[in-house]
Design an enzyme around this catalytic site. Structure first.
Site, PDB file in Angstrom:
ATOM      1  N   HIS A 326      34.654 -45.605  -5.875  1.00  0.00           N
ATOM      2  CA  HIS A 326      34.084 -44.545  -5.044  1.00  0.00           C
ATOM      3  C   HIS A 326      34.083 -44.999  -3.594  1.00  0.00           C
ATOM      4  O   HIS A 326      34.039 -46.203  -3.308  1.00  0.00           O
ATOM      5  CB  HIS A 326      32.659 -44.219  -5.506  1.00  0.00           C
ATOM      6  N   ASP A 385      32.953 -38.391 -11.948  1.00  0.00           N
ATOM      7  CA  ASP A 385      34.071 -37.671 -12.547  1.00  0.00           C
ATOM      8  C   ASP A 385      34.541 -38.313 -13.845  1.00  0.00           C
ATOM      9  O   ASP A 385      35.169 -37.646 -14.669  1.00  0.00           O
ATOM     10  CB  ASP A 385      35.250 -37.610 -11.566  1.00  0.00           C
TER      11      ASP A 385
END
Length: 444
Positions: A326, A385
């Site tokens: 991320h 996700d």
């Protein structure tokens, strides 16, 4: 190739040449590509009271230390907000929406009135319903953006940017997104797959998550499914002002444009595969791994195949393992941690633990394999996700609306940031600079 096709080919080839810029110039001129600093952190471009994303600690010497991820809404840690809803086994998105829009948590009476306001605004104008039914195309995000622009025509005061009008528009948009998306998908399913067209009216005593599932597929959903979707919506509701779509909303809002134009721009940004469309990338990759890894319990086989992906030998040739890593979070993504908890419960309810256990194993092995192949340059974790696609599948949500569901959640954050952008003192239109580096030319 006819003359018109040749001209397009010629122009596109010339475009390739005129869009090339020496990458060394970015370093020499200290240009922050992607508004990123050299260490990967975002360039500070504004201040906000709304949300905060924490993934590292900056030391006095400027170095960064990885920390467990934290996400804050209006100063409250999201983990604490969600823990209350999870422990009480109830939905909480409306409460979080009230918090993001107003800055305060509602009391019981305020929450009841707010829920009533949302329900009152969920139905669509008959003419708008007919337009959704008549729209051609199979991309729900595009239909959502077009529908938002159409809402402008049904608003008696669309360009007013007073606080009261902005709040009214915010609540109406948060209320109507679930209806638009559910109707758009049912229209798509009817046209593309010949299924019966169902347009169900929202139910007064349902939460937004419950109403969405009801409008999407009828009353056949469990309490756990509704609570899990509600959690996903909370986790996606806001993620700071620097994410691509929220920044898009703030940039367009700073020009003074109307709410609908600004939100439609945010939808266009979120649609991109590097932003909201990332959940589709993860879902596709995991399906590929399921099809190509024979023994889902064999960590060695999983690692060997992931190494081939990293070396661009298989799958899509990008060398990326989607859902791992991320831009801000390092040791953990708090959204993924919370979602994983309910994903496990859903897997048990659906008797699909073998799929959940494969994903859990994949998360561990993927991080280990990346470190082994590429070195530990950055601390990695699974992002939200990584588990969202599996959760959507468990709930029975089709992949065509994975990204629209992201928009259905993030509309609250977008509106909160738009309202802040238009209401703080001394605001100015956002206008960064680009330096032109082409040589000057003279006409012959």
């Amino acid at each position: 190739m006819d003359r018109k096709d040749y001209l397009i080919y010629k122009l596109s080839d010339e475009m390739k040449a005129c869009t090339k810029i020496d990458s060394e110039l970015f370093r020499k001129m200290d240009v922050k590509r992607g508004l990123r600093n050299e260490d990967g952190t975002g360039v500070l471009v504004g201040l906000t009271n709304i949300g905060n994303v924490v993934g590292y600690k900056r030391n006095e010497d400027g170095t960064l230390d990885p920390v467990e991820g934290k996400l804050f809404f209006r100063g409250y840690e999201v983990k604490d907000l969600c823990r209350r809803f999870l422990d009480e086994k109830r939905t909480g998105f409306e409460e979080v929406a009230y918090l993001l829009l107003s800055g305060q948590l509602p009391d019981e009476e305020e929450l009841r009135d707010f829920k009533g306001l949302i329900y009152d605004n969920m139905p669509l104008e008959h003419q708008m319903v007919m337009h959704i039914i008549e729209l051609e195309g199979n991309d729900i995000m595009n239909i959502l953006a077009r529908s938002v622009m159409e809402l402008y025509t049904f608003d008696s005061n669309p360009d007013d940017t007073s606080r009261e009008n902005l709040m009214r528009q915010s609540i109406e948009l948060c209320s109507k997104f679930p209806t638009i998306i559910a109707y758009a998908y049912n229209m798509y399913r009817h046209k593309e797959h010949g299924r019966t067209l169902h347009l169900r009216h929202p139910q007064e005593n349902f939460s937004i998550a419950e109403n969405f599932l009801y409008m999407l597929k009828g009353p056949d959903f469990s309490r756990l499914e509704a609570r899990t979707l509600d959690l996903l919506m909370i986790l996606h509701a806001e993620h700071g002002g620097g994410n691509n779509s929220t920044f898009t909303v703030r940039v367009t809002s700073s020009s003074g444009t109307d709410t609908y134009s600004s939100i439609a721009a945010g939808i266009g940004s979120l649609k991109g595969p590097k932003h909201g469309g990332a959940n589709i990338k993860v879902a596709d990759m995991i399906q590929h791994l399921r099809d190509n890894i024979k023994n889902w319990a064999d960590e060695e086989e999983i690692s060997q195949y992931l190494e081939k992906i990293l070396r661009k030998e298989v799958y899509d040739g990008t060398g990326l393992i989607y859902g791992i890593g991320h831009a801000v979070y390092t040791k953990s993504d708090p959204r993924a941690v919370l979602l994983k908890e309910l994903a496990r419960q859903l897997a048990q309810e659906k008797d699909r633990m073998y799929e959940f256990e494969f994903l859990e194993r994949l998360e561990k092995v993927a991080i280990e394999t990346i470190y082994r192949v590429k070195g530990k340059g950055k601390t990695l974790c699974a992002n939200v996700d990584f588990y969202s696609g599996l959760v959507y599948d468990f709930i029975g949500i089709p992949r065509e609306i994975y990204t629209p569901l992201f928009a259905m959640s993030r509309i609250v954050g977008w509106c909160a940031h738009r309202n802040e952008e238009l209401n703080f003192e001394g605001r100015r239109i956002i206008r960064p600079a680009y330096r032109c580096v082409t040589e000057e030319k003279t006409m012959e």
